[in-house]
Enzyme design. Sequence first.
Site, PDB file in Angstrom:
ATOM      1  N   LYS A 151       0.842  -1.182   0.000  1.00 59.86           N
ATOM      2  CA  LYS A 151       0.000   0.000   0.000  1.00 59.86           C
ATOM      3  C   LYS A 151       0.895   1.258   0.000  1.00 59.86           C
ATOM      4  O   LYS A 151       2.079   1.112   0.286  1.00 59.86           O
ATOM      5  CB  LYS A 151      -0.939  -0.013   1.194  1.00 59.86           C
ATOM      6  CG  LYS A 151      -0.245  -0.212   2.549  1.00 59.86           C
ATOM      7  CD  LYS A 151      -0.203   0.974   3.415  1.00 59.86           C
ATOM      8  CE  LYS A 151       1.152   1.523   3.641  1.00 59.86           C
ATOM      9  NZ  LYS A 151       1.267   2.543   4.648  1.00 59.86           N
ATOM     10  N   HIS A 181      -1.142  -4.613   6.279  1.00 58.16           N
ATOM     11  CA  HIS A 181      -0.587  -5.449   7.352  1.00 58.16           C
ATOM     12  C   HIS A 181      -1.429  -5.393   8.636  1.00 58.16           C
ATOM     13  O   HIS A 181      -1.324  -6.284   9.467  1.00 58.16           O
ATOM     14  CB  HIS A 181       0.883  -5.128   7.606  1.00 58.16           C
ATOM     15  CG  HIS A 181       1.132  -3.916   8.439  1.00 58.16           C
ATOM     16  ND1 HIS A 181       1.142  -2.658   7.944  1.00 58.16           N
ATOM     17  CD2 HIS A 181       1.382  -3.780   9.767  1.00 58.16           C
ATOM     18  CE1 HIS A 181       1.387  -1.793   8.918  1.00 58.16           C
ATOM     19  NE2 HIS A 181       1.539  -2.457  10.038  1.00 58.16           N
ATOM     20  N   LYS A 185      -2.547  -8.563  11.708  1.00 58.33           N
ATOM     21  CA  LYS A 185      -2.299  -8.517  13.160  1.00 58.33           C
ATOM     22  C   LYS A 185      -3.256  -9.495  13.842  1.00 58.33           C
ATOM     23  O   LYS A 185      -4.448  -9.515  13.541  1.00 58.33           O
ATOM     24  CB  LYS A 185      -2.522  -7.096  13.697  1.00 58.33           C
ATOM     25  CG  LYS A 185      -1.442  -6.100  13.273  1.00 58.33           C
ATOM     26  CD  LYS A 185      -1.740  -4.728  13.856  1.00 58.33           C
ATOM     27  CE  LYS A 185      -0.821  -3.648  13.291  1.00 58.33           C
ATOM     28  NZ  LYS A 185       0.492  -3.601  13.905  1.00 58.33           N
ATOM     29  N   GLU A 219       0.467   7.637  17.040  1.00 61.12           N
ATOM     30  CA  GLU A 219       1.837   7.113  17.060  1.00 61.12           C
ATOM     31  C   GLU A 219       2.765   8.174  17.663  1.00 61.12           C
ATOM     32  O   GLU A 219       2.571   9.358  17.422  1.00 61.12           O
ATOM     33  CB  GLU A 219       2.316   6.796  15.647  1.00 61.12           C
ATOM     34  CG  GLU A 219       1.509   5.705  14.975  1.00 61.12           C
ATOM     35  CD  GLU A 219       2.050   5.374  13.588  1.00 61.12           C
ATOM     36  OE1 GLU A 219       2.747   4.365  13.458  1.00 61.12           O
ATOM     37  OE2 GLU A 219       1.807   6.127  12.644  1.00 61.12           O
ATOM     38  N   ASP A 238      -1.795   7.237   3.955  1.00 60.53           N
ATOM     39  CA  ASP A 238      -0.853   6.285   4.558  1.00 60.53           C
ATOM     40  C   ASP A 238      -1.557   5.347   5.539  1.00 60.53           C
ATOM     41  O   ASP A 238      -1.214   4.174   5.638  1.00 60.53           O
ATOM     42  CB  ASP A 238       0.250   7.080   5.283  1.00 60.53           C
ATOM     43  CG  ASP A 238       1.337   6.189   5.857  1.00 60.53           C
ATOM     44  OD1 ASP A 238       1.770   5.258   5.146  1.00 60.53           O
ATOM     45  OD2 ASP A 238       1.770   6.422   7.001  1.00 60.53           O
ATOM     46  N   HIS A 243      -5.203   1.081   6.470  1.00 61.23           N
ATOM     47  CA  HIS A 243      -5.400   0.305   7.693  1.00 61.23           C
ATOM     48  C   HIS A 243      -6.708   0.579   8.444  1.00 61.23           C
ATOM     49  O   HIS A 243      -7.409  -0.345   8.839  1.00 61.23           O
ATOM     50  CB  HIS A 243      -4.242   0.579   8.653  1.00 61.23           C
ATOM     51  CG  HIS A 243      -2.907   0.416   8.013  1.00 61.23           C
ATOM     52  ND1 HIS A 243      -2.632  -0.587   7.119  1.00 61.23           N
ATOM     53  CD2 HIS A 243      -1.744   1.105   8.137  1.00 61.23           C
ATOM     54  CE1 HIS A 243      -1.369  -0.497   6.731  1.00 61.23           C
ATOM     55  NE2 HIS A 243      -0.807   0.529   7.329  1.00 61.23           N
ATOM     56  N   LYS A 329       1.263  11.313  13.617  1.00 54.52           N
ATOM     57  CA  LYS A 329       2.656  11.120  14.027  1.00 54.52           C
ATOM     58  C   LYS A 329       3.004  12.092  15.147  1.00 54.52           C
ATOM     59  O   LYS A 329       2.421  13.167  15.255  1.00 54.52           O
ATOM     60  CB  LYS A 329       3.589  11.388  12.848  1.00 54.52           C
ATOM     61  CG  LYS A 329       3.291  10.568  11.605  1.00 54.52           C
ATOM     62  CD  LYS A 329       3.665   9.123  11.781  1.00 54.52           C
ATOM     63  CE  LYS A 329       3.406   8.323  10.516  1.00 54.52           C
ATOM     64  NZ  LYS A 329       3.379   6.891  10.730  1.00 54.52           N
TER      65      LYS A 329
HETATM   66  C1  BG6 Z   1       2.576   1.725   7.958  1.00 55.38           C
HETATM   67  C2  BG6 Z   1       2.593   3.209   7.764  1.00 55.38           C
HETATM   68  O1  BG6 Z   1       1.816   1.110   6.954  1.00 55.38           O
HETATM   69  O2  BG6 Z   1       2.037   1.426   9.233  1.00 55.38           O
HETATM   70  C3  BG6 Z   1       3.419   3.874   8.858  1.00 55.38           C
HETATM   71  O3  BG6 Z   1       3.157   3.515   6.483  1.00 55.38           O
HETATM   72  C4  BG6 Z   1       2.903   3.449  10.222  1.00 55.38           C
HETATM   73  O4  BG6 Z   1       3.382   5.291   8.720  1.00 55.38           O
HETATM   74  C5  BG6 Z   1       2.806   1.938  10.320  1.00 55.38           C
HETATM   75  O5  BG6 Z   1       3.800   3.943  11.199  1.00 55.38           O
HETATM   76  C6  BG6 Z   1       2.149   1.493  11.588  1.00 55.38           C
HETATM   77  O6  BG6 Z   1       2.200   0.097  11.640  1.00 55.38           O
HETATM   78  P1  BG6 Z   1       2.390  -0.677  13.021  1.00 55.38           P
HETATM   79  O7  BG6 Z   1       2.261  -2.110  12.673  1.00 55.38           O
HETATM   80  O8  BG6 Z   1       3.737  -0.298  13.545  1.00 55.38           O
HETATM   81  O9  BG6 Z   1       1.279  -0.168  13.879  1.00 55.38           O
END
Ligand code: BG6
Length: 487
Positions: A151, A181, A185, A219, A238, A243, A329
Amino acid sequence: MAKAPVGVGPKFPQVVVLVGATGDLSRRKLLPGLFHLFSSGFIPGCRIIGVSLDDTDVDGFRAIAQGALEEFSPRSLTPEKWSAFSDCLDYVSLSAGAEALKAAVARAEAALGCESRRLHYLSVPPAAALSAVRLLGEADLVANSRVVMEKPFGTDLASARSLNAKLHEVFSEEQIFRIDHFLGKEPAQNILAFRFANGLFEPIWNRNFIDHVQIDVPETLGLGKRSAFYETTGAYRDMVVTHLFQILAFMAMEPPTALEPKPISEEKNKVFRSMLPIDPKEVVRGQYIGYRAEAGVDPESDTETFIALKCQIDNWRWAGVPFFLRTGKKLAEGQRIISIAFREPPKSMFPIGSGIGAQGPDHLTFDLADASKMSLSFYGKRPGPGMRLDKLSLQFAMHDTGLVGEILEAYERLILDAMRGDHTLFTTAEGIERLWEVSIPLLEAPPPVRLYPEGAWGPKSIHQLVAPHAWRLPFERAWRDHNPFGS
Ligand code: BG6
Protein backbone atom coordinates in the site's frame (compact mmCIF):
# COMPACT_ATOMS: atom_id res chain seq x y z
CA MET A 1 15.79 -26.44 9.28
CA ALA A 2 12.98 -27.15 11.78
CA LYS A 3 10.16 -29.48 10.82
CA ALA A 4 7.22 -27.69 9.14
CA PRO A 5 4.14 -27.33 11.32
CA VAL A 6 1.52 -29.45 9.52
CA GLY A 7 -1.03 -27.75 7.27
CA VAL A 8 -0.16 -24.09 7.85
CA GLY A 9 2.48 -23.50 5.19
CA PRO A 10 2.48 -23.68 1.40
CA LYS A 11 2.66 -27.10 -0.25
CA PHE A 12 5.55 -26.19 -2.57
CA PRO A 13 8.90 -24.50 -1.96
CA GLN A 14 8.93 -20.85 -2.92
CA VAL A 15 11.12 -18.61 -5.03
CA VAL A 16 10.63 -15.12 -3.63
CA VAL A 17 11.46 -12.14 -5.84
CA LEU A 18 11.72 -9.29 -3.36
CA VAL A 19 11.61 -5.97 -5.22
CA GLY A 20 12.73 -3.11 -2.98
CA ALA A 21 14.87 -5.61 -1.06
CA THR A 22 17.20 -3.07 0.50
CA GLY A 23 14.45 -0.62 1.55
CA ASP A 24 13.14 0.21 4.98
CA LEU A 25 10.16 -2.19 5.01
CA SER A 26 12.23 -5.03 3.69
CA ARG A 27 14.90 -4.57 6.36
CA ARG A 28 12.48 -4.04 9.24
CA LYS A 29 9.81 -6.62 8.45
CA LEU A 30 10.15 -8.66 5.27
CA LEU A 31 13.66 -10.10 5.62
CA PRO A 32 13.17 -10.84 9.37
CA GLY A 33 9.75 -12.34 8.56
CA LEU A 34 11.07 -14.53 5.74
CA PHE A 35 13.93 -15.60 7.99
CA HIS A 36 11.47 -16.73 10.68
CA LEU A 37 9.18 -18.54 8.22
CA PHE A 38 12.19 -20.27 6.69
CA SER A 39 14.07 -21.21 9.83
CA SER A 40 11.07 -22.41 11.79
CA GLY A 41 10.00 -24.66 8.94
CA PHE A 42 6.77 -22.95 7.90
CA ILE A 43 7.97 -23.01 4.27
CA PRO A 44 9.16 -26.28 2.72
CA GLY A 45 12.22 -24.62 1.15
CA CYS A 46 12.79 -21.20 -0.29
CA ARG A 47 15.17 -19.02 -2.34
CA ILE A 48 15.03 -15.25 -2.13
CA ILE A 49 16.17 -12.98 -4.94
CA GLY A 50 16.65 -9.43 -3.76
CA VAL A 51 16.01 -6.78 -6.42
CA SER A 52 16.58 -3.06 -5.96
CA LEU A 53 18.11 0.06 -7.47
CA ASP A 54 21.22 -0.45 -5.33
CA ASP A 55 24.30 -1.27 -7.28
CA THR A 56 25.42 -4.16 -5.09
CA ASP A 57 25.97 -7.90 -5.52
CA VAL A 58 24.95 -11.04 -3.66
CA ASP A 59 27.56 -10.55 -0.94
CA GLY A 60 26.47 -6.96 -0.47
CA PHE A 61 22.85 -8.07 -0.21
CA ARG A 62 23.75 -10.79 2.29
CA ALA A 63 25.50 -8.17 4.43
CA ILE A 64 22.39 -5.93 4.29
CA ALA A 65 20.16 -8.88 5.21
CA GLN A 66 22.40 -9.92 8.10
CA GLY A 67 22.45 -6.35 9.42
CA ALA A 68 18.63 -6.20 9.12
CA LEU A 69 18.17 -9.46 11.05
CA GLU A 70 20.60 -8.36 13.77
CA GLU A 71 18.82 -5.05 14.15
CA PHE A 72 15.17 -5.94 13.65
CA SER A 73 14.53 -9.66 14.12
CA PRO A 74 13.06 -10.40 17.53
CA ARG A 75 14.26 -14.00 17.17
CA SER A 76 17.68 -15.37 17.87
CA LEU A 77 20.08 -15.42 14.95
CA THR A 78 22.46 -18.35 15.52
CA PRO A 79 25.41 -18.85 13.12
CA GLU A 80 23.77 -22.08 11.86
CA LYS A 81 20.44 -20.40 11.16
CA TRP A 82 22.11 -17.45 9.45
CA SER A 83 24.29 -19.68 7.32
CA ALA A 84 21.26 -21.71 6.12
CA PHE A 85 19.30 -18.53 5.36
CA SER A 86 22.19 -16.73 3.73
CA ASP A 87 22.68 -19.65 1.30
CA CYS A 88 19.15 -18.98 0.02
CA LEU A 89 19.82 -15.35 -0.90
CA ASP A 90 20.67 -14.00 -4.33
CA TYR A 91 20.65 -10.48 -5.75
CA VAL A 92 19.88 -8.78 -9.06
CA SER A 93 20.25 -5.04 -9.49
CA LEU A 94 17.38 -3.39 -11.39
CA SER A 95 19.88 -2.01 -13.87
CA ALA A 96 20.80 -5.58 -14.87
CA GLY A 97 17.34 -5.89 -16.48
CA ALA A 98 14.76 -8.57 -17.15
CA GLU A 99 17.08 -11.19 -18.64
CA ALA A 100 19.31 -11.18 -15.53
CA LEU A 101 16.27 -11.56 -13.28
CA LYS A 102 14.91 -14.38 -15.41
CA ALA A 103 18.26 -16.19 -15.18
CA ALA A 104 18.41 -15.73 -11.39
CA VAL A 105 14.92 -17.23 -10.98
CA ALA A 106 15.89 -20.16 -13.22
CA ARG A 107 18.99 -20.75 -11.06
CA ALA A 108 16.89 -20.61 -7.90
CA GLU A 109 14.36 -23.07 -9.29
CA ALA A 110 17.11 -25.42 -10.36
CA ALA A 111 18.69 -25.19 -6.89
CA LEU A 112 15.37 -26.16 -5.28
CA GLY A 113 15.31 -29.11 -7.65
CA CYS A 114 11.58 -29.83 -7.41
CA GLU A 115 8.19 -28.29 -8.22
CA SER A 116 8.04 -24.80 -6.75
CA ARG A 117 5.98 -21.58 -6.85
CA ARG A 118 6.96 -17.94 -7.27
CA LEU A 119 6.08 -15.14 -4.91
CA HIS A 120 6.85 -11.63 -6.14
CA TYR A 121 6.79 -9.10 -3.31
CA LEU A 122 6.70 -5.49 -4.56
CA SER A 123 7.91 -3.43 -1.63
CA VAL A 124 8.02 -0.21 -3.64
CA PRO A 125 6.13 3.12 -3.56
CA PRO A 126 3.01 3.45 -5.76
CA ALA A 127 4.90 5.33 -8.50
CA ALA A 128 7.33 2.41 -8.96
CA ALA A 129 4.80 -0.44 -8.73
CA LEU A 130 3.91 -0.58 -12.42
CA SER A 131 7.47 -0.63 -13.69
CA ALA A 132 8.16 -3.54 -11.31
CA VAL A 133 5.11 -5.35 -12.70
CA ARG A 134 6.34 -4.72 -16.26
CA LEU A 135 9.77 -6.05 -15.35
CA LEU A 136 8.22 -9.29 -14.06
CA GLY A 137 6.21 -9.57 -17.29
CA GLU A 138 9.28 -8.99 -19.47
CA ALA A 139 11.25 -11.54 -17.45
CA ASP A 140 8.47 -14.04 -18.15
CA LEU A 141 7.87 -14.66 -14.44
CA VAL A 142 4.07 -14.51 -14.42
CA ALA A 143 3.32 -18.24 -14.66
CA ASN A 144 3.10 -20.15 -11.38
CA SER A 145 3.32 -16.93 -9.45
CA ARG A 146 1.55 -14.68 -7.00
CA VAL A 147 2.29 -11.01 -6.54
CA VAL A 148 2.05 -9.06 -3.29
CA MET A 149 1.42 -5.33 -3.75
CA GLU A 150 2.26 -2.88 -0.98
CA LYS A 151 0.00 0.00 0.00
CA PRO A 152 -0.97 2.74 -0.64
CA PHE A 153 -2.70 1.21 -3.66
CA GLY A 154 -2.96 4.28 -5.84
CA THR A 155 -3.35 7.79 -4.50
CA ASP A 156 -6.94 8.48 -5.61
CA LEU A 157 -9.75 6.80 -7.53
CA ALA A 158 -8.30 7.47 -10.99
CA SER A 159 -4.82 6.20 -10.12
CA ALA A 160 -6.17 3.11 -8.32
CA ARG A 161 -8.38 2.26 -11.33
CA SER A 162 -5.54 2.73 -13.75
CA LEU A 163 -3.18 0.69 -11.55
CA ASN A 164 -5.73 -2.13 -11.33
CA ALA A 165 -6.33 -2.08 -15.10
CA LYS A 166 -2.61 -2.15 -15.91
CA LEU A 167 -1.95 -4.80 -13.28
CA HIS A 168 -4.66 -6.98 -14.81
CA GLU A 169 -2.88 -6.79 -18.19
CA VAL A 170 -0.10 -8.84 -16.61
CA PHE A 171 -1.53 -10.72 -13.60
CA SER A 172 -5.00 -12.14 -13.04
CA GLU A 173 -6.92 -10.99 -9.96
CA GLU A 174 -6.42 -14.47 -8.46
CA GLN A 175 -2.66 -13.89 -8.50
CA ILE A 176 -2.78 -10.46 -6.83
CA PHE A 177 -2.46 -9.99 -3.07
CA ARG A 178 -2.90 -6.34 -1.99
CA ILE A 179 -1.42 -6.29 1.45
CA ASP A 180 -2.70 -4.34 4.43
CA HIS A 181 -0.59 -5.45 7.35
CA PHE A 182 -3.17 -4.37 9.97
CA LEU A 183 -5.35 -7.26 8.81
CA GLY A 184 -2.47 -9.64 9.55
CA LYS A 185 -2.30 -8.52 13.16
CA GLU A 186 -3.49 -11.25 15.47
CA PRO A 187 -6.02 -8.99 17.28
CA ALA A 188 -7.62 -7.92 13.99
CA GLN A 189 -8.39 -11.55 13.24
CA ASN A 190 -9.54 -11.92 16.81
CA ILE A 191 -12.33 -9.41 16.08
CA LEU A 192 -13.80 -12.02 13.73
CA ALA A 193 -13.45 -14.74 16.38
CA PHE A 194 -14.89 -12.52 19.07
CA ARG A 195 -17.91 -11.50 17.00
CA PHE A 196 -18.74 -14.71 15.17
CA ALA A 197 -17.55 -17.52 17.46
CA ASN A 198 -19.72 -16.33 20.37
CA GLY A 199 -23.43 -15.90 20.79
CA LEU A 200 -23.04 -13.25 23.44
CA PHE A 201 -21.96 -10.15 21.53
CA GLU A 202 -23.51 -10.27 18.07
CA PRO A 203 -27.07 -9.52 19.29
CA ILE A 204 -25.90 -6.17 20.68
CA TRP A 205 -23.60 -5.33 17.77
CA ASN A 206 -25.78 -2.69 16.16
CA ARG A 207 -27.28 0.80 16.33
CA ASN A 208 -29.79 -0.20 19.01
CA PHE A 209 -27.05 -0.81 21.58
CA ILE A 210 -23.93 0.92 20.27
CA ASP A 211 -23.69 4.69 20.58
CA HIS A 212 -20.46 5.35 18.70
CA VAL A 213 -17.17 3.72 17.75
CA GLN A 214 -13.61 5.01 17.82
CA ILE A 215 -10.68 3.59 15.90
CA ASP A 216 -7.71 5.42 17.33
CA VAL A 217 -4.11 4.81 16.24
CA PRO A 218 -1.90 7.61 17.60
CA GLU A 219 1.84 7.11 17.06
CA THR A 220 4.74 8.68 18.94
CA LEU A 221 6.99 8.02 15.92
CA GLY A 222 8.09 10.81 13.66
CA LEU A 223 8.98 10.27 10.03
CA GLY A 224 12.71 9.71 10.18
CA LYS A 225 14.00 9.01 6.67
CA ARG A 226 10.47 8.66 5.30
CA SER A 227 9.60 12.37 5.17
CA ALA A 228 10.14 12.68 1.39
CA PHE A 229 7.81 9.72 0.72
CA TYR A 230 5.33 10.92 3.30
CA GLU A 231 5.23 14.45 1.88
CA THR A 232 3.33 13.11 -1.16
CA THR A 233 1.22 10.71 0.89
CA GLY A 234 0.07 12.15 4.23
CA ALA A 235 -1.76 10.49 7.09
CA TYR A 236 -5.06 9.94 5.26
CA ARG A 237 -3.53 7.93 2.41
CA ASP A 238 -0.85 6.29 4.56
CA MET A 239 -3.09 5.07 7.37
CA VAL A 240 -6.83 5.73 6.91
CA VAL A 241 -7.63 4.54 3.38
CA THR A 242 -5.58 1.48 4.10
CA HIS A 243 -5.40 0.30 7.69
CA LEU A 244 -8.15 2.12 9.60
CA PHE A 245 -10.92 1.55 7.04
CA GLN A 246 -9.96 -2.12 6.78
CA ILE A 247 -10.21 -2.57 10.53
CA LEU A 248 -13.51 -0.71 10.46
CA ALA A 249 -14.81 -3.23 7.92
CA PHE A 250 -13.98 -6.18 10.21
CA MET A 251 -15.70 -4.39 13.06
CA ALA A 252 -18.82 -3.44 11.08
CA MET A 253 -19.42 -6.22 8.54
CA GLU A 254 -22.33 -8.66 8.56
CA PRO A 255 -21.58 -12.31 9.39
CA PRO A 256 -20.09 -13.86 6.23
CA THR A 257 -21.73 -16.99 4.85
CA ALA A 258 -18.42 -18.84 5.40
CA LEU A 259 -15.01 -18.09 6.82
CA GLU A 260 -13.56 -17.95 3.34
CA PRO A 261 -11.98 -15.24 1.22
CA LYS A 262 -14.93 -14.54 -1.14
CA PRO A 263 -17.70 -14.35 1.50
CA ILE A 264 -15.49 -12.22 3.76
CA SER A 265 -14.55 -9.84 0.94
CA GLU A 266 -18.20 -9.59 -0.08
CA GLU A 267 -19.20 -8.48 3.41
CA LYS A 268 -16.31 -6.04 3.73
CA ASN A 269 -17.14 -4.53 0.36
CA LYS A 270 -20.78 -4.11 1.40
CA VAL A 271 -19.57 -2.02 4.36
CA PHE A 272 -17.51 0.14 1.98
CA ARG A 273 -20.48 0.48 -0.37
CA SER A 274 -22.65 1.70 2.53
CA MET A 275 -20.05 4.21 3.66
CA LEU A 276 -21.12 7.82 3.10
CA PRO A 277 -18.63 10.07 1.28
CA ILE A 278 -16.23 11.70 3.73
CA ASP A 279 -17.44 15.21 4.50
CA PRO A 280 -14.47 17.64 4.74
CA LYS A 281 -16.42 19.52 7.44
CA GLU A 282 -16.08 16.43 9.62
CA VAL A 283 -12.34 16.10 9.20
CA VAL A 284 -9.53 17.64 11.23
CA ARG A 285 -6.14 17.71 9.50
CA GLY A 286 -3.05 18.49 11.54
CA GLN A 287 0.67 18.87 11.04
CA TYR A 288 3.27 18.69 13.79
CA ILE A 289 5.36 21.77 14.33
CA GLY A 290 8.77 21.20 12.77
CA TYR A 291 7.57 18.93 9.95
CA ARG A 292 8.18 21.62 7.31
CA ALA A 293 11.86 21.81 8.24
CA GLU A 294 12.48 18.11 7.54
CA ALA A 295 14.50 16.81 4.57
CA GLY A 296 12.41 16.43 1.41
CA VAL A 297 9.50 18.46 2.81
CA ASP A 298 8.16 21.63 1.17
CA PRO A 299 8.71 24.57 3.57
CA GLU A 300 5.06 25.51 2.93
CA SER A 301 3.81 21.93 2.98
CA ASP A 302 0.10 21.29 3.39
CA THR A 303 0.59 17.54 3.98
CA GLU A 304 -1.17 16.28 7.09
CA THR A 305 0.78 14.27 9.65
CA PHE A 306 -2.43 13.89 11.65
CA ILE A 307 -6.02 13.23 10.76
CA ALA A 308 -9.23 12.73 12.69
CA LEU A 309 -12.56 12.23 11.00
CA LYS A 310 -16.12 11.08 11.42
CA CYS A 311 -17.50 8.53 9.02
CA GLN A 312 -20.86 6.90 8.69
CA ILE A 313 -22.05 3.55 7.47
CA ASP A 314 -25.51 4.11 6.17
CA ASN A 315 -27.02 0.65 6.45
CA TRP A 316 -29.62 -1.04 8.67
CA ARG A 317 -27.09 -2.07 11.28
CA TRP A 318 -25.20 1.21 11.63
CA ALA A 319 -27.30 4.14 10.40
CA GLY A 320 -26.78 7.07 12.77
CA VAL A 321 -23.81 5.56 14.63
CA PRO A 322 -20.73 7.77 14.15
CA PHE A 323 -17.37 6.10 13.62
CA PHE A 324 -14.52 8.39 14.71
CA LEU A 325 -11.10 7.62 13.29
CA ARG A 326 -7.85 9.24 14.37
CA THR A 327 -4.17 8.71 13.65
CA GLY A 328 -1.04 10.84 13.47
CA LYS A 329 2.66 11.12 14.03
CA LYS A 330 4.55 12.54 17.02
CA LEU A 331 1.51 12.29 19.27
CA ALA A 332 1.41 11.82 23.01
CA GLU A 333 1.20 8.02 23.08
CA GLY A 334 1.48 5.07 20.77
CA GLN A 335 -1.77 3.09 20.90
CA ARG A 336 -3.90 1.09 18.51
CA ILE A 337 -7.42 0.70 19.81
CA ILE A 338 -10.98 0.14 18.73
CA SER A 339 -13.35 1.40 21.37
CA ILE A 340 -17.05 0.71 21.23
CA ALA A 341 -19.25 2.91 23.42
CA PHE A 342 -22.59 1.44 24.40
CA ARG A 343 -25.79 3.41 24.84
CA GLU A 344 -26.54 4.56 28.35
CA PRO A 345 -29.57 3.21 30.26
CA PRO A 346 -32.80 5.08 29.44
CA LYS A 347 -33.41 6.10 33.04
CA SER A 348 -31.27 6.18 36.15
CA MET A 349 -32.50 5.23 39.61
CA PHE A 350 -29.11 6.09 41.08
CA PRO A 351 -28.94 9.31 43.08
CA ILE A 352 -27.16 12.45 41.86
CA GLY A 353 -23.64 12.29 43.23
CA SER A 354 -23.53 8.47 43.06
CA GLY A 355 -21.09 8.67 40.15
CA ILE A 356 -23.47 7.21 37.58
CA GLY A 357 -22.42 8.22 34.07
CA ALA A 358 -19.57 10.33 35.47
CA GLN A 359 -16.92 8.30 33.64
CA GLY A 360 -18.57 7.97 30.25
CA PRO A 361 -20.59 5.10 28.83
CA ASP A 362 -19.77 1.39 29.08
CA HIS A 363 -17.03 0.51 26.64
CA LEU A 364 -15.68 -2.53 24.92
CA THR A 365 -12.09 -1.88 23.90
CA PHE A 366 -9.79 -3.92 21.68
CA ASP A 367 -6.08 -3.27 21.77
CA LEU A 368 -4.55 -4.09 18.40
CA ALA A 369 -1.01 -4.53 19.71
CA ASP A 370 0.59 -7.79 18.56
CA ALA A 371 -0.70 -9.65 21.63
CA SER A 372 -4.43 -8.93 21.89
CA LYS A 373 -5.96 -7.23 24.88
CA MET A 374 -9.63 -6.55 25.47
CA SER A 375 -11.49 -4.73 28.14
CA LEU A 376 -15.16 -4.33 28.99
CA SER A 377 -15.78 -1.42 31.31
CA PHE A 378 -18.99 -0.93 33.27
CA TYR A 379 -20.32 0.72 36.43
CA GLY A 380 -20.31 -1.27 39.65
CA LYS A 381 -20.83 -0.52 43.32
CA ARG A 382 -17.94 0.79 45.37
CA PRO A 383 -17.70 -1.32 48.59
CA GLY A 384 -18.98 0.32 51.78
CA PRO A 385 -22.07 2.18 52.87
CA GLY A 386 -24.53 3.90 50.52
CA MET A 387 -24.51 3.54 46.75
CA ARG A 388 -21.40 5.00 45.14
CA LEU A 389 -20.55 3.81 41.66
CA ASP A 390 -17.13 3.30 40.12
CA LYS A 391 -16.07 2.33 36.61
CA LEU A 392 -14.83 -1.27 36.77
CA SER A 393 -13.53 -3.51 34.02
CA LEU A 394 -13.14 -7.07 32.89
CA GLN A 395 -9.87 -7.44 31.07
CA PHE A 396 -8.31 -10.13 28.95
CA ALA A 397 -4.67 -10.16 27.86
CA MET A 398 -3.30 -12.77 25.46
CA HIS A 399 -0.12 -12.65 27.55
CA ASP A 400 -1.97 -14.45 30.32
CA THR A 401 -2.59 -17.51 28.14
CA GLY A 402 1.09 -18.40 27.78
CA LEU A 403 0.57 -18.57 23.99
CA VAL A 404 2.26 -15.32 23.09
CA GLY A 405 5.27 -17.15 21.63
CA GLU A 406 2.99 -18.63 18.94
CA ILE A 407 2.06 -15.23 17.52
CA LEU A 408 3.18 -14.61 13.96
CA GLU A 409 4.10 -11.01 13.23
CA ALA A 410 1.55 -9.49 10.79
CA TYR A 411 3.84 -9.64 7.73
CA GLU A 412 4.86 -13.22 8.52
CA ARG A 413 1.24 -14.28 8.64
CA LEU A 414 0.37 -12.47 5.42
CA ILE A 415 3.41 -13.70 3.47
CA LEU A 416 2.53 -17.24 4.49
CA ASP A 417 -1.09 -16.75 3.41
CA ALA A 418 -0.03 -15.32 0.04
CA MET A 419 2.28 -18.32 -0.49
CA ARG A 420 -0.72 -20.57 0.22
CA GLY A 421 -2.91 -18.56 -2.15
CA ASP A 422 -5.30 -17.56 0.64
CA HIS A 423 -6.87 -14.13 -0.01
CA THR A 424 -8.88 -13.92 3.23
CA LEU A 425 -6.78 -11.17 4.82
CA PHE A 426 -6.07 -9.20 1.62
CA THR A 427 -7.98 -6.34 0.07
CA THR A 428 -9.79 -6.42 -3.27
CA ALA A 429 -9.70 -4.06 -6.26
CA GLU A 430 -13.41 -3.30 -5.77
CA GLY A 431 -12.99 -2.50 -2.07
CA ILE A 432 -10.04 -0.20 -2.64
CA GLU A 433 -11.67 1.66 -5.51
CA ARG A 434 -14.78 2.26 -3.41
CA LEU A 435 -12.65 3.67 -0.58
CA TRP A 436 -11.04 6.12 -2.98
CA GLU A 437 -14.52 7.00 -4.24
CA VAL A 438 -15.81 7.93 -0.77
CA SER A 439 -12.60 9.94 -0.30
CA ILE A 440 -13.27 12.25 -3.27
CA PRO A 441 -14.90 15.15 -1.35
CA LEU A 442 -12.02 15.19 1.13
CA LEU A 443 -9.26 14.89 -1.47
CA GLU A 444 -10.85 17.63 -3.59
CA ALA A 445 -11.40 20.12 -0.76
CA PRO A 446 -9.25 19.20 2.23
CA PRO A 447 -9.65 21.50 5.23
CA PRO A 448 -6.48 23.46 6.04
CA VAL A 449 -3.88 21.76 8.22
CA ARG A 450 -3.71 23.01 11.81
CA LEU A 451 -0.40 22.89 13.59
CA TYR A 452 0.07 20.89 16.76
CA PRO A 453 3.07 20.54 19.04
CA GLU A 454 4.94 17.27 19.37
CA GLY A 455 3.50 15.17 22.21
CA ALA A 456 -0.08 16.53 21.86
CA TRP A 457 -3.16 14.53 20.81
CA GLY A 458 -3.56 16.61 17.64
CA PRO A 459 -4.94 20.12 17.01
CA LYS A 460 -7.46 21.45 19.53
CA SER A 461 -10.44 21.09 17.17
CA ILE A 462 -10.43 17.29 17.65
CA HIS A 463 -12.69 17.77 20.66
CA GLN A 464 -15.39 19.57 18.65
CA LEU A 465 -15.30 16.75 16.13
CA VAL A 466 -16.47 14.13 18.66
CA ALA A 467 -18.65 16.38 20.87
CA PRO A 468 -20.88 15.61 22.76
CA HIS A 469 -18.79 12.46 23.09
CA ALA A 470 -15.16 12.45 24.21
CA TRP A 471 -12.06 10.72 22.88
CA ARG A 472 -11.45 7.53 24.76
CA LEU A 473 -7.68 8.16 24.76
CA PRO A 474 -5.81 8.96 26.88
CA PHE A 475 -7.25 6.22 29.09
CA GLU A 476 -8.43 7.28 32.52
CA ARG A 477 -7.37 3.90 33.81
CA ALA A 478 -4.35 2.11 32.34
CA TRP A 479 -4.53 -1.50 31.17
CA ARG A 480 -3.98 -3.72 34.19
CA ASP A 481 -0.51 -5.13 34.56
CA HIS A 482 -0.15 -8.70 33.54
CA ASN A 483 2.50 -11.22 34.28
CA PRO A 484 4.31 -11.80 30.96
CA PHE A 485 5.25 -15.31 32.08
CA GLY A 486 1.64 -16.22 32.69
CA SER A 487 2.19 -17.99 35.98
C1 BG6 B 1 2.58 1.72 7.96
C2 BG6 B 1 2.59 3.21 7.76
O1 BG6 B 1 1.82 1.11 6.95
O2 BG6 B 1 2.04 1.43 9.23
C3 BG6 B 1 3.42 3.87 8.86
O3 BG6 B 1 3.16 3.51 6.48
C4 BG6 B 1 2.90 3.45 10.22
O4 BG6 B 1 3.38 5.29 8.72
C5 BG6 B 1 2.81 1.94 10.32
O5 BG6 B 1 3.80 3.94 11.20
C6 BG6 B 1 2.15 1.49 11.59
O6 BG6 B 1 2.20 0.10 11.64
P1 BG6 B 1 2.39 -0.68 13.02
O7 BG6 B 1 2.26 -2.11 12.67
O8 BG6 B 1 3.74 -0.30 13.54
O9 BG6 B 1 1.28 -0.17 13.88
